[in-house]
Enzyme design. Structure first.
Site, mmCIF file in Angstrom:
data_model
loop_
_atom_site.group_PDB
_atom_site.id
_atom_site.type_symbol
_atom_site.label_atom_id
_atom_site.label_comp_id
_atom_site.label_asym_id
_atom_site.label_seq_id
_atom_site.Cartn_x
_atom_site.Cartn_y
_atom_site.Cartn_z
ATOM 1 N N GLU A 486 -11.828 4.936 -11.860
ATOM 2 C CA GLU A 486 -12.117 6.353 -12.040
ATOM 3 C C GLU A 486 -13.240 6.547 -13.070
ATOM 4 O O GLU A 486 -14.136 7.367 -12.882
ATOM 5 C CB GLU A 486 -10.836 7.083 -12.468
ATOM 6 C CG GLU A 486 -10.976 8.547 -12.813
ATOM 7 C CD GLU A 486 -11.527 9.417 -11.690
ATOM 8 O OE1 GLU A 486 -11.659 8.958 -10.543
ATOM 9 O OE2 GLU A 486 -11.865 10.581 -11.980
ATOM 10 N N HIS A 509 -15.425 -13.654 -10.125
ATOM 11 C CA HIS A 509 -15.691 -14.066 -8.745
ATOM 12 C C HIS A 509 -16.908 -13.369 -8.161
ATOM 13 O O HIS A 509 -17.032 -13.250 -6.952
ATOM 14 C CB HIS A 509 -14.443 -13.827 -7.886
ATOM 15 C CG HIS A 509 -13.260 -14.584 -8.393
ATOM 16 N ND1 HIS A 509 -13.058 -15.914 -8.131
ATOM 17 C CD2 HIS A 509 -12.254 -14.205 -9.212
ATOM 18 C CE1 HIS A 509 -11.959 -16.319 -8.749
ATOM 19 N NE2 HIS A 509 -11.462 -15.299 -9.413
#
Ligand code: M6R
Length: 613
Positions: A486, A509
């Protein structure tokens, strides 16, 4: 998207229309226009850009327009055709006898346009709306009254729309209709109104009639008649509004977004007061039997979707019921799985988002029970759902959602507690104790606002880090993750800085490749184990030159060690902590946008209600 307004009654029509448009500008600000009935003709005034351009034009013609008594207006969020004067609404039929304003999309407009062109109609815009004006004018030229013309035209339109139309030959009459897009009629004495949303009319009336899907409204100074698609007269109960116009004034703040961030304690208090007593007893007043629920689906968009992700964690943790959170625009086209024991929670601040409405329809097909969680009483979503949970955030005008989000989290927490009670996963005492903690959310947010405006002004200091930012990474784990999502949405939508919200552990990653001194990392540290793990992930970014900003307790030494700036938040229990952690991220995005000279309330390309797919 797009706001429409209409007025018939006394002199001063232009003022009423312009005031209404000012309250609807949040729905789109690419262009604005009016069509006014004047001496048996239609006067069309349109301007590109925000409403201010139209206001200036109207002021210049003031004396000339002040005696007019009927007209329609529009503020546009472009879908078909770029923002230009030619594409601005209202659109006229070729003979300029009929004008129309439209919110929505005519999906079969190409085909209709082709037919109209073959019949000799000349188009002046690239919009889908113009076909409606030509179709109406054809019917009027064929001798139909405006209402009949609207009825026969509607049968040819596919898609979603709310329209309002005036005809030069029918003085003091507006005919309006809707399919999916919202439309309300406001009632006065010797005057009547219509608009896309009732807040456009609150300083004129508190009495409204909702126009239902497929209905036509004929609005004159003396009354309003509603008809269904078959032309039968329809009775509608009056809807009286309890907000006042003051709730939508700025009240000393520079922008609505800033005001709405600061209104969160009040909004939370009002929302919780309805369902949580002083002893922590929760009562949502749902008539559904929650003990039967064996699966929950949350369907929502944008900020509301983030509230859904948080809701999933809380419901699964407390009530042990599996929760799927779906982006509504995907859910509607998926092949959703569920049955009558699936509880579908549709979250929508506006209650108008078309994809969320369509997700409800999809859930209905498998027999799911639908609860709408919305901030807008009487909105479309409340009429499609089996039950309604209201947030009491009051009108949210800033396009970037703030107080709606934190109140949505509060209600999702209440729902989790109620489910846990029904499923027996928490005892009465445990539920009450969590309820009592949640009641402290408003004061915790007050404390947060104070801490953030205190010594050293951490928000300004953090915002300075964004002066040269190329992008930003927002990291969190567990219940801090949706807050990171958000926070990043707030930043990108109002400051236009690309920002990613990521689970802190996943960052290695891929996204860590973004990290350098021009990619600030905003860490939502959270509590307990999650905090430890997040700290270590964020440390890895600091080691690679990231300027780290942490949302953490003011005495968190580890946070201070790895961060350029700590945005301090008070200690809070697990249900309240995500609400509290949201506030600094809202203020940070707001400050960054303001420092860049941007309009935080009306970010480019966006609109408050997304009523098109
Ligand atoms: O009215 P809704 O809650 O259905 O709106 C959903 C999204 O359009 C909305 O949350 C949007 O993402 C906001 N601009 C975010 O600040």
């Amino acid at each position: 998207m797009c706001g429409i307004v209409g007025y018939v009654g006394r002199e001063g029509c232009v003022e009423v229309l312009m005031d209404g448009l000012a309250h609807l500008e949040y729905r789109g600000y690419d262009s604005a226009g009016l069509a006014l009935q004047k001496n048996g003709a239609i006067e069309q005034i349109r301007k590109v850009g925000p409403l201010a351009s139209l206001t200036k034009e109207v002021a210049e013609r003031n004396g000339h327009l002040s005696s007019l008594r009927a007209g329609i207006g529009h503020t546009r969020w472009a879908t078909h055709g770029k923002p230009s004067e030619a594409n601005a609404h209202p659109h006229l039929g070729g003979g300029s006898r009929v004008a129309v304003v439209h919110n929505g999309i005519v999906e079969n407009f190409s085909e209709l346009k082709e037919g109209l062109e073959e019949r000799g109609r000349v188009f002046r815009s690239e919009t889908d709306t113009e076909v409606i004006a030509h179709l109406l004018e054809e019917r009027v030229e064929a001798g139909e009254g405006l209402r009949e013309a609207v009825a026969s035209t509607l049968q040819r339109l596919e898609g979603s729309f709310a329209i309002a139309t005036v005809c030069a030959d029918d003085p003091d009459v507006i005919v309006a209709a809707r399919k999916q897009s919202p439309l309300v009629v406001g009632l006065g004495e010797g005057e009547n109104f219509l608009a896309s949303a009732l807040q456009a009319l609150l300083d004129r009336t508190r009495k409204f009639l909702f126009v239902e899907n497929g209905e036509i409204a004929v609005v004159t100074p003396d009354g309003v008649d509603l008809f269904d698609a078959a032309g039968n007269s329809v009775e509608r109960e009056l809807f009286e509004v309890d907000w006042d116009a003051e709730a939508i004034e700025l009240g000393g703040f520079e922008d609505y977004m800033e005001k709405e961030i600061h209104e969160q304690p009040v909004a939370l208090r009002a929302t919780l007061a309805d369902h949580l007593d002083a002893d922590g007893n929760v009562s949502l007043g749902l008539s559904l039997d929650l003990s039967e629920v064996d699966r929950v689906v949350v369907a929502a968009c944008g900020t509301a979707y983030h509230a859904g992700i948080l809701g999933k964690s809380v419901i699964e943790r407390l009530a042990r019921v599996p929760v799927e959170v779906a982006v509504a625009s995907e859910y509607r086209y998926s092949e959703p799985v569920g049955d009558e024991n699936t509880l579908v929670v549709a979250i929508s601040q506006s209650g108008e988002t078309i994809d969320t409405l369509a997700a409800i329809e999809a859930a209905r097909e498998f027999g799911g029970k639908v609860v709408a969680l919305t901030n807008t009483r009487g909105s479309l979503v409340t009429r499609e759902a089996d039950e309604v949970l209201l947030t009491k955030a009051g009108p949210e005008i800033g396009v970037a959602s703030t107080k709606a989000f934190t109140t949505q989290i509060a209600v999702m927490n209440l729902l989790a507690l109620e489910l846990a009670k029904s499923k027996g996963t928490l005892s009465e005492d445990e539920t009450r104790s969590l309820g009592r903690s949640l009641r402290r959310a408003p004061e915790k947010v007050e404390e947060t606002l104070e801490l953030l405006s205190g010594a050293g002004n951490p928000i300004e200091e953090a915002a300075r880090i964004f002066e040269d930012a190329r992008c930003a990474l927002y990291l969190g784990r567990g219940e801090a993750y949706p807050i990171a999502l958000e926070g990043s949405l707030k930043l990108k939508e109002i400051s236009y800085i690309p920002a990613e919200g990521y689970p802190a552990g996943e960052m290695k990653h891929g996204p860590i490749a973004l990290v350098d001194e021009f990619c600030p990392v905003v860490a939502v540290l959270g509590e307990g184990l999650i905090r430890e793990k997040t700290l270590s992930n964020v440390d890895q970014t600091a080691a690679r030159g990231a300027n780290v900003i942490s949302v953490a307790h003011s005495d968190d030494k580890e946070a201070k060690r790895i961060s350029r700036v700590v945005l301090p938040v008070p200690e809070a229990d697990k249900l309240t902590a995500p609400i509290v952690a949201t506030v600094p991220l809202q203020l940070l995005a707001y400050r960054v946008a303001k420092d860049r000279g941007l309009n935080a309330d009306k970010p480019r390309n966006l609109a408050k209600s997304v009523t098109v797919e």
